[in-house]
Write an enzyme that holds these catalytic residues in place. Structure first.
Site, PDB file in Angstrom:
ATOM      1  CE1 TYR A  46      -2.852   1.887   1.083  1.00  8.16           C
ATOM      2  CE2 TYR A  46      -4.519   2.232   2.762  1.00  8.16           C
ATOM      3  CZ  TYR A  46      -3.233   2.391   2.298  1.00  8.16           C
ATOM      4  OH  TYR A  46      -2.327   3.052   3.082  1.00  8.16           O
ATOM      5  CG  HIS A 109      -1.303   7.625  -0.092  1.00  9.58           C
ATOM      6  ND1 HIS A 109      -2.151   6.605  -0.429  1.00  9.58           N
ATOM      7  CD2 HIS A 109      -0.424   7.079   0.772  1.00  9.58           C
ATOM      8  CE1 HIS A 109      -1.790   5.504   0.204  1.00  9.58           C
ATOM      9  NE2 HIS A 109      -0.742   5.759   0.938  1.00  9.58           N
ATOM     10  CG  ASN A 140       4.366   8.214   2.756  1.00 13.37           C
ATOM     11  OD1 ASN A 140       4.978   7.575   3.606  1.00 13.37           O
ATOM     12  ND2 ASN A 140       3.229   7.789   2.232  1.00 13.37           N
ATOM     13  N   PRO A 195       3.473  -0.728  12.105  1.00 15.80           N
ATOM     14  CG  PRO A 195       1.625  -1.175  13.441  1.00 15.80           C
ATOM     15  CD  PRO A 195       1.987  -0.667  12.082  1.00 15.80           C
ATOM     16  CB  ALA A 197       8.811  -4.180  10.611  1.00 14.49           C
ATOM     17  CB  SER A 278      -3.365 -10.870   6.559  1.00 10.62           C
ATOM     18  OG  SER A 278      -2.524 -11.803   7.209  1.00 10.62           O
TER      19      SER A 278
END
Ligand SMILES: NC(=O)c1ccc[n+]([C@@H]2O[C@H](COP(=O)([O-])OP(=O)(O)OC[C@H]3O[C@@H](n4cnc5c(N)ncnc54)[C@H](OP(=O)(O)O)[C@@H]3O)[C@@H](O)[C@H]2O)c1
Length: 319
Positions: A46, A109, A140, A195, A197, A278
């Site tokens: 990230y 990850h 994943n 959560p 989308a 954000s």
């Protein structure tokens, strides 16, 4: 305390992310901890494509000494990223950035199917025995792959996975079909990412371009990926139906999405919702939504009807 936990996602932290200074990142941490939550989620990678800035921000802010617990994910997404040597190197670099000697959760990850899972698991067990993390996480992975790790843990008396991180929201529910039964069987918690989308429920409408710099900005790689995932006719139809019920009950779509996850989805005690935001007002709004109660039955019925109409277009739960 039992219930569904709330975690702060920090995939946007970093000079090349959306929360571009440590001072701004500190505001996020302060807002989050003021609401009584203390776990953050980060990763080697990230903010996407610019490896390490999120962990560096958390380290610069000395997050762990502020009482914050850190969940992070080793370097993944490349062939052979999960060899024992690569994992050890990844963790060494990450802990230096984070300025910690251990984290709460250490995830793989996503699967590295070029490295035998048994080698990867042994490496994770060695790190666990060295006291580097408390919880072994998978993210994943497919349900049958989770079972492989559980069996390896049993057979070898190795650390077993106790947390799975995956996509889950009212338009992305494929994990309910085969994954959740495996997780429940082996007492593995599920931590839900995306959560909201990535903003689809509130920031996008058919035929309207989202603002520049949004998570759907077509000029960014991330924006292009989000558009591929969510810009589908069935999803635009579905969000119009959510708009209708949210207007009728005077609630926002995001509030519906978060309250559905917390109170009505298949999340249970010990599971978690990983919030992404954000802007500070977004984070405050989302925390407020999560403190609200159950949804009216009519809204729940609409959410379930919608799921039947979009499931064939929904994003896969694993890579
Ligand atoms: N394991 C994995 O592979 C994986 C994958 C993805 C994410 N994650 C983790 O999960 C965390 C959260 O994921 P996510 O960022 O995809 O979550 P999300 O909540 O689905 O999306 C966050 C985005 O939604 C919009 N948003 C949030 N709150 C809003 C509000 N109140 N009003 C309007 N728009 C709002 C913002 O978009 P704008 O910025 O465009 O305004 C924000 O960037 C990440 O930070 C990361 O830690 C993990």
């Amino acid at each position: 305390m039992p219930g569904v936990d709330v975690i702060l996602g920090t995939a946007g932290f970093g000079e090349h992310g959306r929360i571009t200074t440590t001072a701004f990142a500190k505001e996020f941490l302060d807002t989050f901890t003021s609401a009584g939550h203390f776990v953050v989620d980060t990763a080697y990678v990230y903010p996407g494509g610019f490896q390490g800035e999120s962990e560096t921000f958390l380290g610069n802010l000395d997050a762990s000494s502020l009482g914050i617990q850190i969940d992070t994910k080793v370097r993944s997404f490349e062939n052979n990223s999960h060899t024992p040597e690569s994992i050890a190197k990844s963790v060494e670099v990450q802990f230096k950035r984070l300025r910690v000697s251990k984290v709460r959760t250490l995830y793989l990850h996503c699967p590295d199917r070029c490295t035998p899972f048994v080698d990867t698991h042994r490496a994770m067990n060695d790190l666990f025995l060295a006291g580097k993390f408390e919880r072994f996480g998978l993210s994943n992975f497919k349900a049958n792959e989770v079972e492989i790790f559980v069996k390896m843990a049993q057979d070898n008396k190795w650390v077993r996975p106790t947390v799975y991180q995956g996509i889950y929201n009212m338009f992305s529910r494929l994990s309910e079909q085969e994954l959740f039964s495996v997780l429940h069987q082996y007492h593995i918690n599920f931590f839900a990412f995306s959560p909201l989308a990535v903003g689809f429920f509130s920031n996008v409408r058919r035929g309207q371009e989202p603002p520049a710099g949004s998570r759907f900005d077509p000029n960014t790689r991330q924006g292009q990926r989000s558009r591929e995932r969510y810009f589908k006719e069935s999803f635009f139809d579905a969000i119009e139906r959510i708009d209708t019920v949210s207007a009728k009950y005077g609630v926002s779509n995001n509030s519906i999405a978060l309250r559905w996850l917390k109170h009505h989805s298949q999340l249970t005690d010990g599971d978690a919702i990983i919030l992404g935001a954000s802007k500070i007002p977004q984070l405050k709004e989302n925390l407020a939504s999560l403190s609200e109660g159950v949804l009216p039955e009519e809204i729940l019925n609409v959410i379930n009807e919608i799921w039947d109409s979009i499931k064939n277009d929904a994003p896969a739960y694993a890579r």
